[in-house]
Design a protein around this motif. Structure first.
Motif, short mmCIF file in Angstrom:
data_model
loop_
_atom_site.label_atom_id
_atom_site.label_comp_id
_atom_site.label_asym_id
_atom_site.label_seq_id
_atom_site.Cartn_x
_atom_site.Cartn_y
_atom_site.Cartn_z
N ALA A 217 0.81 -1.22 0.00
CA ALA A 217 0.00 0.00 0.00
C ALA A 217 0.84 1.27 0.00
O ALA A 217 0.56 2.22 -0.75
N ALA A 218 1.89 1.33 0.84
CA ALA A 218 2.69 2.55 0.93
C ALA A 218 3.41 2.83 -0.37
O ALA A 218 3.42 3.96 -0.89
N GLU A 219 4.05 1.79 -0.95
CA GLU A 219 4.74 1.99 -2.22
C GLU A 219 3.73 2.30 -3.32
O GLU A 219 3.98 3.15 -4.18
N ARG A 220 2.59 1.62 -3.28
CA ARG A 220 1.57 1.84 -4.30
C ARG A 220 1.09 3.30 -4.28
O ARG A 220 0.91 3.94 -5.32
N ALA A 221 0.91 3.85 -3.07
CA ALA A 221 0.48 5.25 -2.97
C ALA A 221 1.51 6.19 -3.58
O ALA A 221 1.17 7.15 -4.29
N ALA A 222 2.80 5.93 -3.31
CA ALA A 222 3.86 6.78 -3.87
C ALA A 222 3.90 6.67 -5.39
O ALA A 222 4.09 7.68 -6.10
N LEU A 223 3.73 5.46 -5.91
CA LEU A 223 3.75 5.27 -7.36
C LEU A 223 2.56 5.96 -8.02
O LEU A 223 2.67 6.55 -9.09
N VAL A 224 1.41 5.90 -7.36
CA VAL A 224 0.21 6.56 -7.89
C VAL A 224 0.39 8.08 -7.87
O VAL A 224 -0.01 8.78 -8.82
N LEU A 225 0.99 8.62 -6.81
CA LEU A 225 1.27 10.06 -6.78
C LEU A 225 2.22 10.45 -7.91
O LEU A 225 2.06 11.50 -8.54
N ALA A 226 3.22 9.59 -8.19
CA ALA A 226 4.15 9.86 -9.29
C ALA A 226 3.41 9.87 -10.62
O ALA A 226 3.68 10.71 -11.49
N LEU A 227 2.48 8.94 -10.80
CA LEU A 227 1.69 8.93 -12.03
C LEU A 227 0.92 10.24 -12.19
O LEU A 227 0.84 10.81 -13.28
#
Length: 775
Positions: A217-227
């Motif tokens: 979840a934490a990495e996924r949130a960061a990747l989504v913010l980058a997108l």
């Protein structure tokens, strides 16, 4: 192994001077122990990038960091923290490099074909750390070119670093991968601005999306913010099982107009504290609490406060944080005349939370001042529950009299802290200065006799202690001013004569003392207002001489403006125009180069150009008035911004609008003139309702400007009504001050008489002129 050229870094610069120590820090990132590595990171974060600002060493250091990230010696689990911190620093470099630039970067970095890089290298080699920036920045063109060169270098470095950072998306550590996504995004944006190669953005969007589907979840949130930062619309993650990932997806700018995304963010903010617990280790793109980022997005996307009320009420229940202030400004974008239901509900919720009212921060008080509400819990509770909020605001809302009452209380405390009269022996000068400050606070609050009494005590102490000539002249001058405003013109003249005698007895040349120069400037104005033109000219000449020796254009310029007026009044037109020309040049320079003195410089520039519009021949006068209008527009724009934050700026704004209206009328731009003068009347009327003794003269002047502009527009009935109200006010404020009209007030009355003449009301014009002659 890292290779750096120590000699090249010796002529590069960081925030504190030459970057001679930077190569050693870069080497320590690979070869040093943990403490050396942390010291190197501190150097990168404080010197090579300083509070977001890059320097000439930044691009070279960033390329070296790119080499370090590819070194196998820091690829293990025990150095994951180091890789993460280096990527975080490169993200800052990318952020700085992607900043907007209004011009042609390459052309500005080499103006006229100059080799700015070589120039800076030569200066850096010859200068000490203490002097290097002074030596470089003494040439304004070189300074501008240096910042363009720095940005260009960082963008070119970003192009070379984007692939290096993207490789770290395969790192074994999820937090490193998350930080790499943030850094890659920012470097790609900067690289696109350099336009040296095709953008890797589409490829990066695909890779980040694939990674996010399998990440925690934490990495996924960061990747989504980058997108989102790459401009993608990560809609599939709006359905994510984790609420924090859903909220981060909704933050994407591409979804700003999507109602589902907006509602998702607002749903997340129903419990702001829970949102802060979603990612306890933080996210690389988020500075501070996640709830703050979510709230910023909500405030941008939701227009009406009624829709925001559930979020506002949730924040009103918190016991920490200042987000409620942002919501308060959203609830009250303008000072309210009457509260709506949403405003009542929010104000009541704030009043129910005691913890919000224990803060004594000046910024919070200024916010309440800006929206004209008292920073007082019980008062706001009473307003929230008042049957008639319009009446409550009329009777209890924050006004300028309240703020000036606080000035008065502060001044009284300062006098008390000096111990009163008993301290006159030990600190007489300090007490006398405090009393003059108290006199000014009394005058600003409309307490004329209080101002006279405080100034009289300051003079008494000053005479007994025989302080410097500067202070004695200032004390007598301010005493005379307050006496005149209180209607005691004979006593005012006596105080001025005594100050003039002190000046006459001084040795020549007059000492180059700043306090003395300011005191003489004030004395010259008082003498002019008392009709002592000869003395006013002599004293003002002396003030200008002292200011010239002090060589401070901020204070010299107003003194020159005063001198030009005294010369004109003395019939020395050519000398007046010479002085006015110097004053205008100096005021322009101050307004352009000194942001702290800009407001006052623009004020005096507007006044001086307006004077020239009356003095010069028609052709030159038109040019002066055109420039005055331009300066007034600039001045009014600045004052509007200031008045939004503090109602203490409103009198200056109203005066500026009056002056703008008069100048626009002279220029024939009558529609704009009526608009400016009408706004001045509205503002002055509100101020005069609050403090009539202080602001009725300003209202009379604004009404005169309105009458003149309305007459020029052909609105003769409206012009006559405004002129008659102005005349009634002039008679009213003249009664308590017979024999003491300032030069500006006399000019206002002359203009008012001219307006009556234009309207065919000769009897009214004669009444005004007889009044001028009588007083």
């Amino acid at each position: 192994m890292l290779t750096t050229d120590d000699r090249s870094f010796a002529v590069l610069l960081h925030a504190y001077g030459k970057a001679t120590g930077t190569p050693g820090h870069l080497t320590a990132l690979l070869d040093g122990d943990e403490s050396a590595r942390r010291a190197a990171l501190e150097h990168l974060n404080s010197a090579v990038i300083h509070q977001g600002t890059p320097w000439t060493a930044t691009a070279s250091a960033a390329l070296a960091v790119g080499q370090i990230l590819r070194d196998p010696s820091i690829a293990g689990a025990d150095t994951a923290w180091l890789r993460r911190d280096l990527l975080r620093w490169l993200a800052e470099v990318g952020e700085a490099a992607a900043g907007p630039y209004p011009g042609d970067l390459a052309a500005d970095a080499a103006p006229g074909g100059r080799d700015i890089r070589s120039e800076i290298a030569r200066i850096a080699a010859a200068s000490s750390d203490e002097d290097v920036y002074d030596d470089i920045l003494e040439d304004p063109q070189r300074e501008h070119a240096m910042w363009a060169m720095i940005l260009l270098d960082c963008r070119q470095a970003a192009s070379r670093l984007a692939d290096v950072v993207e490789d770290r998306l395969a790192d074994a550590d999820p937090r490193v991968r998350a930080t790499a996504a943030c850094a890659a995004t920012r470097l790609v944006r900067a690289a696109e601005l350099a336009a040296t190669a095709p953008s890797p953005r589409p490829r990066l969007v695909v890779r980040l999306t694939k990674l996010a589907r399998t990440a925690d979840a934490a990495e996924r949130a960061a990747l989504v913010l980058a997108l989102g930062d790459l401009g993608a619309a990560p809609r599939e993650f709006l359905e994510d099982p984790h609420p924090g990932v859903r909220a981060c997806a909704a933050l994407a700018p591409a979804l700003a107009d999507d109602p589902a995304a907006v509602n998702m963010i607002m749903d997340a903010l129903q419990d702001p504290e829970a949102a802060d617990r979603w990612f306890p280790d933080g996210l690389p793109q988020i500075v501070g609490r996640l709830r703050g980022t979510l709230l910023d997005a909500t405030l941008e996307r939701v227009t009406g406060f009624t829709e925001l009320l559930p979020v506002a009420l949730a924040f009103a229940r918190l016991t920490d944080g200042l987000e409620w202030i942002l919501l308060l400004l959203k609830a009250f974008p303008e000072p309210p005349v009457e509260l709506d239901d949403a405003q009542r509900a929010y104000l009541a919720a704030l009043a129910d939370n005691e913890s919000l009212w224990s803060l004594s921060l000046g910024d919070i008080r200024r916010v309440f001042e800006r929206i004209r509400l008292p920073y007082d819990r019980q008062a706001c509770r009473a307003l929230a529950h008042a049957n008639d909020s319009r009446a409550w605001l009329r009777d209890h809302g924050v006004r300028l009299s309240t703020v000036r009452g606080e000035w008065l209380a502060t001044a009284e405390k300062i006098v008390a802290d000096h111990g009163g009269a008993e301290s006159a022996e030990s600190d007489g000068l300090g007490l006398a200065k405090a009393l003059l400050r108290l006199a000014g606070a009394h005058a600003a609050s409309g307490h004329r006799e209080g101002a006279v009494a405080a100034a009289a005590e300051a003079v008494r102490i000053s005479l007994r202690l025989t302080p410097s000539d500067a202070h004695l002249i200032r004390a007598l001058t301010e005493y005379g001013r307050h006496l005149g405003e209180a209607g005691r013109s004979g006593d005012a003249s006596a105080a001025a004569e005594r100050a003039i005698a002190v000046h006459a007895q001084m040795s020549r040349p007059v000492p180059a003392d700043f306090d003395l120069a300011q005191a003489l400037t004030g004395l010259g104005r008082l003498a002019a207002d008392l009709g002592r033109g000869d003395i006013a000219l002599t004293v003002t000449v002396s003030a200008v001489e002292v200011h010239r020796r002090l060589d401070n254009p901020v204070y010299l310029a107003p003194a020159l403006a005063d001198l030009s007026r005294r010369l004109w009044e003395a019939g020395r037109g050519d000398d007046a125009l010479t002085s006015a020309d110097e004053a205008v040049r100096t005021l322009r320079e101050v307004a352009e180069t000194n942001r702290f003195a800009r407001a006052d410089a623009l004020k005096y520039l507007c006044e001086m150009l307006s004077d020239l519009g009356r003095w010069l021949n028609p052709v030159d006068a038109l040019t002066a008035v055109e420039e005055a209008v331009a300066a007034f527009h600039e001045y009014v724009a600045d004052l509007r911004v200031a008045a939004q934050a503090s109602l203490t700026e409103e009198p200056d704004l109203a005066d500026a609008l009056t002056g703008l209206g008069l100048c626009l009328t002279r220029l024939g731009q009558v529609e704009q003139a009526v608009d400016a003068a009408a706004e001045a009347v509205r503002t002055h009327r509100r101020l005069a309702d609050d403090l009539p003794v202080v602001f009725q003269p300003g209202l009379a002047r604004a009404l005169t400007a309105l009458a003149a502009s309305q007459y020029a527009r052909g609105q003769h009935e409206h012009a006559l009504a405004a002129a008659r109200e102005a005349a009634d006010l002039c008679m009213a404020w003249a009664r308590p001050s017979p024999g003491f009209f300032t030069v500006r007030r006399r000019q206002d009355l002359d203009l008012l008489a001219d307006v009556f003449d234009d309207l065919g009301r000769g009897e009214d014009a004669d009444r005004i002129r007889r009044h001028i002659t009588r007083v």
